[in-house]
Design a protein around this motif. Structure first.
Motif, short mmCIF file in Angstrom:
data_model
loop_
_atom_site.label_atom_id
_atom_site.label_comp_id
_atom_site.label_asym_id
_atom_site.label_seq_id
_atom_site.Cartn_x
_atom_site.Cartn_y
_atom_site.Cartn_z
N ASP A 1 1.42 -22.35 112.63
CA ASP A 1 2.18 -22.53 112.97
C ASP A 1 2.45 -21.49 111.39
O ASP A 1 2.63 -21.95 110.39
N ILE A 2 3.51 -20.04 111.95
CA ILE A 2 3.62 -19.99 110.71
C ILE A 2 5.01 -19.76 109.97
O ILE A 2 5.45 -20.00 109.11
N PHE B 1 -1.65 -19.08 122.44
CA PHE B 1 -0.37 -18.74 123.55
C PHE B 1 0.45 -18.07 123.17
O PHE B 1 1.63 -18.97 122.65
N VAL C 1 -0.72 -15.93 110.65
CA VAL C 1 -2.65 -15.35 111.30
C VAL C 1 -2.37 -13.64 111.04
O VAL C 1 -3.29 -13.49 110.88
N GLU C 2 -1.53 -13.02 110.22
CA GLU C 2 -1.77 -12.29 109.93
C GLU C 2 -1.92 -12.14 108.52
O GLU C 2 -1.35 -10.79 107.65
N GLY D 1 -0.02 -20.14 116.35
CA GLY D 1 1.34 -20.17 116.83
C GLY D 1 1.44 -20.99 118.01
O GLY D 1 2.23 -21.33 118.66
N VAL E 1 2.82 -27.43 123.48
CA VAL E 1 1.14 -26.80 125.20
C VAL E 1 0.08 -27.16 123.84
O VAL E 1 -0.70 -27.36 124.58
N MET F 1 8.64 -25.39 112.23
CA MET F 1 7.73 -25.73 114.38
C MET F 1 6.47 -26.73 113.27
O MET F 1 6.30 -27.76 113.80
N MET G 1 0.29 -21.91 109.05
CA MET G 1 -0.70 -20.40 108.74
C MET G 1 -0.54 -19.35 109.24
O MET G 1 0.54 -19.35 110.67
N THR H 1 1.81 -15.57 121.51
CA THR H 1 2.11 -15.74 119.89
C THR H 1 2.05 -14.31 119.43
O THR H 1 2.64 -13.07 118.60
N ILE I 1 2.99 -9.91 116.23
CA ILE I 1 2.21 -9.57 115.49
C ILE I 1 2.05 -8.48 115.58
O ILE I 1 1.98 -7.39 116.49
N MET J 1 13.68 -18.81 117.00
CA MET J 1 12.95 -19.14 116.84
C MET J 1 12.21 -19.89 116.14
O MET J 1 10.94 -20.08 116.38
N VAL K 1 13.61 -18.02 121.65
CA VAL K 1 12.78 -17.29 121.49
C VAL K 1 13.34 -16.99 120.85
O VAL K 1 12.60 -15.56 120.05
N GLY L 1 4.10 -23.34 117.98
CA GLY L 1 5.07 -23.93 117.46
C GLY L 1 5.54 -25.48 117.40
O GLY L 1 5.09 -25.97 116.87
N ASN M 1 10.73 -23.90 127.53
CA ASN M 1 9.73 -23.38 127.24
C ASN M 1 8.81 -24.14 128.71
O ASN M 1 7.58 -23.13 128.61
C1 LIG Z 1 7.32 -18.09 121.60
S1 LIG Z 1 6.06 -19.33 120.61
C2 LIG Z 1 4.84 -19.99 120.85
C3 LIG Z 1 4.83 -21.71 120.71
C4 LIG Z 1 3.57 -21.73 121.85
N1 LIG Z 1 2.18 -21.81 121.53
C5 LIG Z 1 3.91 -22.48 123.28
O1 LIG Z 1 2.64 -21.70 124.01
O2 LIG Z 1 4.37 -22.91 123.50
C6 LIG Z 1 5.50 -18.25 118.90
C7 LIG Z 1 5.26 -18.75 117.79
O3 LIG Z 1 4.74 -18.36 117.21
C8 LIG Z 1 4.90 -18.64 116.14
N2 LIG Z 1 4.26 -16.85 115.03
C9 LIG Z 1 4.65 -16.39 114.65
N3 LIG Z 1 4.26 -15.39 113.65
C10 LIG Z 1 3.07 -16.22 113.28
C11 LIG Z 1 2.48 -15.39 112.67
N4 LIG Z 1 1.91 -14.52 111.91
N5 LIG Z 1 0.70 -16.36 112.64
C12 LIG Z 1 1.46 -17.48 112.88
N6 LIG Z 1 1.94 -18.01 113.35
C13 LIG Z 1 2.83 -16.99 114.25
C14 LIG Z 1 5.98 -18.53 115.55
O4 LIG Z 1 7.14 -19.07 114.82
C15 LIG Z 1 6.17 -19.47 117.29
O5 LIG Z 1 6.24 -21.01 116.66
#
Ligand SMILES: C[S@@+](CC[C@H](N)C(=O)[O-])C[C@H]1O[C@@H](n2cnc3c(N)ncnc32)[C@H](O)[C@@H]1O
Length: 272
Positions: free
Chosen positions: A67-68, A110, A92-93, A41, A47, A72, A90, A112, A116, A1, A219, A43, A11
């Motif tokens: 994004d975590i 989107f 988000v949790e 999130g 997007v 990315m 960042m 993401t 969580i 991921m 993913v 990525g 994607n």
């Molecule tokens: C499937 S991707 C979606 C990326 C983009 N938003 C899109 O729609 O194409 C999910 C993203 O969420 C990020 N993610 C997962 N857990 C997260 C968290 N706790 N805080 C922030 N980002 C997170 C992942 O690193 C990944 O880049």
């Protein structure tokens, strides 16, 4: 991921759903002048810039994608960053950066929030990020066959060592009887108002099994050793066939094999 290059090329589904939801909800979003926007999130940032920014009035102040994943964020800054668009790490949790509190007029996320575990914490954090009257549009997975396939693979002794923590990566709403109610209740408890949660039935279709395989690889959250990745994806696709998601069209005119499966997408819109 973590692989931004792979994700960027595979994607289509995520981009389609983000676009569709933004088109549906754009009239609800209260744009003002010089707005500050966060994409949680983000990525690879595709997007954020190629879909979301098309809906943002041009006089916005700043778009911040978070994004975590450091990888990315680095990719997003290199490929999509500019004077008014920046990407930062960042979670988000977790504890929010101080300079982010009550800063954003609009929050988007989107594909993401289904990753969580602590939904209440993440939704409280999003509330905290918003200015008074700010709005959020959050799109994430409910029921999705991918999660059942991951679980099946985790039961297989060959893959178990790397999929022990499979539940960590299954949407908290995958088995929920009423995901709309679950999300609405959590948001109401936090203090959100004008809450609108919808659970949409969607269909994903891949023109070839190869396309489906790449989308899964993009993913895949499990740290399967590199040399076993192809075999892992082959086993994944065997289950896809067993679950009858593969359709073969064979007539005088053409021969095609495509993969399609239904899933549910949760779309939550609310204001602070
Ligand atoms: C499937 S991707 C979606 C990326 C983009 N938003 C899109 O729609 O194409 C999910 C993203 O969420 C990020 N993610 C997962 N857990 C997260 C968290 N706790 N805080 C922030 N980002 C997170 C992942 O690193 C990944 O880049």
């Amino acid at each position: 991921m973590n692989n931004a290059e792979l994700y960027e090329k595979n994607n289509t589904l995520q981009k389609r759903d983000a676009l569709q939801c933004l088109q549906e909800y754009e009239k609800k979003i209260k744009w003002k002048n010089f707005d500050t926007i966060i994409d949680i999130g983000c990525g690879d940032g595709g997007v954020t810039t190629e879909v979301l920014k098309k809906f943002i009035p041009s006089n916005y102040k700043k778009v911040i994608g978070v994004d975590i994943s450091e990888k990315m964020v680095q990719f997003a800054n290199e490929h999509h960053g500019d004077k008014r668009t920046v990407f930062r790490v960042m979670d988000v949790e977790n504890t929010l950066p101080k300079d982010f509190r009550e800063t954003f007029d609009h929050a988007f996320s989107f594909y993401t929030l289904h990753w969580i575990r602590d939904q209440e914490r993440a939704l409280s954090n999003i509330y905290e990020l918003l200015t008074d009257g700010g709005d959020c549009l959050l799109i994430f997975l409910g029921h999705m066959p991918v999660f059942d396939i991951f679980r099946q693979l985790s039961r297989c002794s060959k893959w178990h060592p790397w999929l022990k923590n499979v539940d960590r990566f299954i949407s908290p709403y995958h088995h929920s009887q009423d995901p709309e109610k679950d999300v609405r209740r959590t948001m109401a408890k936090i203090g959100y108002r004008d809450i609108d949660v919808q659970c949409k039935r969607m269909l994903c279709t891949y023109k070839t099994p190869e396309e489906c395989k790449k989308a899964v690889a993009a993913v895949n959250p499990f740290k399967v050793p590199k040399e076993l990745e192809d075999e892992f994806l082959e086993d994944y696709m065997d289950i896809v066939v067993d679950m009858r998601f593969v359709d073969e069209v064979n007539n005088n005119i053409n021969h095609s094999v495509h993969v399609s499966a239904g899933y549910t997408l949760i779309v939550a819109f609310a204001r602070k």
